[in-house]
Design an enzyme around this catalytic site. Sequence first.
Site, PDB file in Angstrom:
ATOM      1  CG  ASP A  20      -2.055   0.960   1.105  1.00  0.00           C
ATOM      2  OD1 ASP A  20      -2.328   1.400  -0.028  1.00  0.00           O
ATOM      3  OD2 ASP A  20      -2.663   1.299   2.121  1.00  0.00           O
TER       4      ASP A  20
ATOM      5  CG  HIS B 140       0.364   1.880  -9.384  1.00  0.00           C
ATOM      6  ND1 HIS B 140       0.111   1.469  -8.103  1.00  0.00           N
ATOM      7  CD2 HIS B 140      -0.753   2.538  -9.786  1.00  0.00           C
ATOM      8  CE1 HIS B 140      -1.113   1.845  -7.745  1.00  0.00           C
ATOM      9  NE2 HIS B 140      -1.650   2.503  -8.754  1.00  0.00           N
TER      10      HIS B 140
ATOM     11  CG  LEU C 248      10.501 -16.658  -2.841  1.00  0.00           C
ATOM     12  CD1 LEU C 248      10.220 -16.651  -1.341  1.00  0.00           C
ATOM     13  CD2 LEU C 248      10.907 -15.248  -3.305  1.00  0.00           C
TER      14      LEU C 248
HETATM   15  C1  FPP Z   1      -1.714  -0.154  -3.579  1.00  0.00           C
HETATM   16  O1  FPP Z   1      -1.312   1.186  -3.466  1.00  0.00           O
HETATM   17  C2  FPP Z   1      -1.084  -0.803  -4.734  1.00  0.00           C
HETATM   18  C3  FPP Z   1      -1.751  -1.339  -5.788  1.00  0.00           C
HETATM   19  C4  FPP Z   1      -3.230  -1.365  -5.884  1.00  0.00           C
HETATM   20  C5  FPP Z   1      -1.043  -1.939  -6.939  1.00  0.00           C
HETATM   21  C6  FPP Z   1       0.238  -2.660  -6.650  1.00  0.00           C
HETATM   22  C7  FPP Z   1       0.791  -3.135  -7.921  1.00  0.00           C
HETATM   23  C8  FPP Z   1       2.058  -3.057  -8.300  1.00  0.00           C
HETATM   24  C9  FPP Z   1       3.157  -2.549  -7.422  1.00  0.00           C
HETATM   25  C10 FPP Z   1       2.356  -3.472  -9.691  1.00  0.00           C
HETATM   26  C11 FPP Z   1       3.401  -4.457  -9.864  1.00  0.00           C
HETATM   27  C12 FPP Z   1       3.134  -5.742  -9.155  1.00  0.00           C
HETATM   28  C13 FPP Z   1       3.625  -6.908  -9.559  1.00  0.00           C
HETATM   29  C14 FPP Z   1       3.478  -8.093  -8.658  1.00  0.00           C
HETATM   30  C15 FPP Z   1       4.327  -7.088 -10.823  1.00  0.00           C
HETATM   31  P1  FPP Z   1      -2.408   2.346  -3.600  1.00  0.00           P
HETATM   32  O2  FPP Z   1      -2.541   2.702  -5.028  1.00  0.00           O
HETATM   33  O3  FPP Z   1      -3.674   1.901  -2.933  1.00  0.00           O
HETATM   34  O4  FPP Z   1      -1.747   3.504  -2.800  1.00  0.00           O
HETATM   35  P2  FPP Z   1      -2.482   4.684  -2.001  1.00  0.00           P
HETATM   36  O5  FPP Z   1      -3.166   4.040  -0.818  1.00  0.00           O
HETATM   37  O6  FPP Z   1      -1.356   5.566  -1.595  1.00  0.00           O
HETATM   38  O7  FPP Z   1      -3.430   5.336  -2.965  1.00  0.00           O
END
Ligand code: FPP
Length: 234
Positions: free
Chosen positions: A2, A19, A113
């Site tokens: 997050d 992201h 892993l």
């Molecule tokens: C949450 O942060 C994150 C996500 C919904 C997406 C996570 C995905 C990646 C890091 C992409 C790559 C992943 C892989 C496994 C290749 P948020 O957007 O909710 O953050 P915020 O709470 O600050 O808005």
Amino acid sequence: MDGNGRWAERRHRPRVIGHRAGARAVNICIDFCLEKRIQALTLFAFSSENWGRPEGEVGALMKLFMNALEREVDELDRRGVRIRFIGERERFSATIVQRMALAESQTVSNTGLQLNIAASYGGRWDITQAARALAMDVAAGRLTPDDIDEAAMASRVALADLPAPDLFIRTGGEMRISNFLLWQLAYTELWFTDLLWPELDAVTLQRALDHYASRERRFGLTGAQVAPSDEIPE
Ligand code: FPP
């Protein structure tokens, strides 16, 4: 994982940049687990609820996901990582579903892993699909309702062949589980940090492990029952 969006917003950049930085932090996390010989790592990449985000953000995440699948799988395979996806994969495009299946079959015999990517995943979805599988077994006469116990349920939720997670790490300052592995986390130690996911580094991960090492895991028993015995075995 997050905090990607906030990380970008603090820099006055579009959320997708967060992201992208988040995807880099994924690599740091995998490197750390490989170095510490951690058996399994499950990353919550995209929740059932994340489909409701603005179309542009969902599209950007899908692109990022596809790029990661194209770029990282060979190297992970070389390092002995077994990749698996958990979640409702039918909701992804056919190309992504195909790539996921390829990554899984390419790495299926790796014993290093175990990397599980929770994508289009929700703990409630997971429990629901396990309940449906049980209902189908009853309907087909393979089970009776009396056969339904915790073991029967546990064998039908995602990651049934792995031990329950020892440690849960959530970045981004929120103190909640947000529909992650609801069944599997029953006795998992929880650790929260205000750091945003793209800020994750080995020092922070080590802090989480140190915290874990200081915990007494009682699993509903008393402290005396689980304390290591002083008795010298004969
Ligand atoms: C949450 O942060 C994150 C996500 C919904 C997406 C996570 C995905 C990646 C890091 C992409 C790559 C992943 C892989 C496994 C290749 P948020 O957007 O909710 O953050 P915020 O709470 O600050 O808005």
